[in-house]
Design an enzyme around this catalytic site. Structure first.
Site, mmCIF file in Angstrom:
data_model
loop_
_atom_site.group_PDB
_atom_site.id
_atom_site.type_symbol
_atom_site.label_atom_id
_atom_site.label_comp_id
_atom_site.label_asym_id
_atom_site.label_seq_id
_atom_site.Cartn_x
_atom_site.Cartn_y
_atom_site.Cartn_z
ATOM 1 N N GLY A 290 -25.410 28.051 -2.625
ATOM 2 C CA GLY A 290 -26.115 27.025 -1.882
ATOM 3 C C GLY A 290 -25.399 25.689 -1.983
ATOM 4 N N CYS A 291 -25.705 24.789 -1.057
ATOM 5 C CA CYS A 291 -25.017 23.497 -1.018
ATOM 6 C C CYS A 291 -25.389 22.618 -2.213
ATOM 7 C CB CYS A 291 -25.307 22.793 0.294
ATOM 8 S SG CYS A 291 -27.059 22.667 0.739
ATOM 9 N N TYR A 292 -26.697 22.467 -2.468
ATOM 10 C CA TYR A 292 -27.121 21.679 -3.627
ATOM 11 C C TYR A 292 -26.568 22.280 -4.917
ATOM 12 C CZ TYR A 292 -30.750 18.678 -1.455
ATOM 13 O OH TYR A 292 -31.433 17.732 -0.738
ATOM 14 N N SER A 293 -26.702 23.590 -5.049
ATOM 15 C CA SER A 293 -26.295 24.224 -6.293
ATOM 16 C C SER A 293 -24.800 24.087 -6.528
ATOM 17 C CB SER A 293 -26.723 25.689 -6.321
ATOM 18 O OG SER A 293 -26.400 26.335 -5.122
ATOM 19 N N SER B 152 -22.936 21.530 -5.713
ATOM 20 C CA SER B 152 -22.676 20.176 -6.208
ATOM 21 C C SER B 152 -23.071 20.024 -7.673
ATOM 22 C CB SER B 152 -23.410 19.139 -5.349
ATOM 23 O OG SER B 152 -24.808 19.175 -5.561
#
Length: 358
Positions: A169-172, A174
């Site tokens: 995932g994108c948040y994960s 980062s």
């Protein structure tokens, strides 16, 4: 790196109409290793009518970026993929669709890079947030066990031979990239907890509009959401090997189109020098071309990573040598989705990791 004269591998994209699908199409149409063999762009399963649109009609910004002026979006058909000799199928589809289609792709000898959350999580408790069901639970369980979490910086060797790569995932992405060098070195005082304050542009919510992503709600605003319940939390727990009560992740919606900035607060077990922290990051990412490290006290900014596949990381250490703030930035549609998927493809094919991404 692809050898001169080597055959161009056939790839396909299912789910080209979304933001991530559009970015995948752009990257692959211009990828040096893909020249001479455009991706197969696929519509929905079960469609039997003739071609009604092109990728350029769905994403007008892709017009004239490749050798051919237009590329058809075809009805989804397994026989078409097999007959074309498809080597890798990118799934830019909803979680439920990926959970259904991936076993079929693997059974037909097609390797998969899945951009959904369908295969990222090993633990049932973490995966429960997706409410997934399987037609054949035993087959799904076997595939789940062999699925590789598609973070090249963490799992490069496993990705090389994987049949199923679950794009993070994108948040994960980062948060994991910001913390992995520290958690693996065991320098964080986990009893004091980790706080992750993350903010994303509106495209992170997907293309389908909602009341929260409507212009009237998102513009000139900043809002927290999914507190104690965001679906990317399980990825943090599994990849960082921390317990749920040792990390708090709170996402926020920024009134910008794309980009993520994560500010992460930790306390170290003992007084530590700036040089030691810098060394942990530089050693960990020595062979990772898509991670850029900022020299402290410089910190990353969203404007510097938008429309790139880089994850920028920087930190500031308090004078007491124990309070540490890490800032991580990436483009949620590239390093957080399509760009990382292409990075995984490069690894799977034995090419340079950054090929087609710089």
């Amino acid at each position: 790196m692809k050898a001169a004269g080597a055959l161009v591998p056939q790839v396909a994209i299912a789910g080209v109409s979304g933001y991530a699908g559009g970015e995948l199409a752009r990257l692959l149409l211009r990828h040096p290793g893909m020249q001479g063999s455009a991706p197969i762009f696929l519509g929905r399963a079960g469609e039997t009518s003739g071609v009604t649109t092109t990728i350029e009609e769905i994403h007008p910004h892709l017009a004239m970026i490749a050798a051919r002026p237009s590329h058809a979006v075809e009805p989804f058909n397994w026989d078409r993929l097999v007959d074309a000799g498809t080597k890798i199928l990118f799934m830019a589809t909803p979680h439920e669709q990926s959970r259904e289609w991936v076993p079929e792709a693997i059974a037909r000898g097609i390797r998969v890079v899945d951009l959904s959350g369908a295969w990222r999580l090993k633990e049932d408790a973490n995966r429960a947030v997706y409410k997934l069901t399987d037609a054949d639970a035993s087959v799904a369980a076997k595939l789940q066990a062999e699925a590789v979490f598609g973070s090249p910086e963490l799992h490069r060797e496993e990705i090389r031979t994987a049949r199923l790569v679950a794009n993070p995932g994108c948040y994960s992405t980062s948060v994991i990239l910001a913390l992995a060098p520290l958690t693996r070195a065991g320098v964080i005082d986990l009893d004091r907890g980790i706080i992750c304050d993350a903010k994303s542009g509106v495209s992170g919510a997907g293309k389908a509009p909602t009341s929260k992503t409507h212009f009237m709600s998102a513009a000139d605003n900043l809002s927290a959401y999914a507190v104690f319940g965001h679906r990317h939390t399980g990825e943090l727990l599994e990849q960082l090997h921390v317990a749920a009560d040792q990390i708090q992740f709170t996402p926020h919606l920024l009134p910008i189109p794309r980009g993520i900035l994560s500010t992460i607060y930790v306390r170290l077990k003992k007084k530590t020098a700036v040089e030691e922290i810098s060394g942990l990051f530089s050693d960990f990412y020595e062979s990772s071309p898509m991670v850029r490290l900022h020299a402290t006290p410089q910190l990353p900014q969203i404007q510097h990573i938008v429309r790139t596949n880089f994850c920028d990381i920087g930190f500031t250490l308090a004078e007491d040598g124990q309070r540490l703030v890490i800032v991580s930035c990436l483009d949620n549609l590239l390093k957080g989705a399509a760009g990382q998927a292409v990075q995984n493809m490069n690894v799977m094919l034995g090419w340079k990791e950054e090929e087609g991404l710089l």
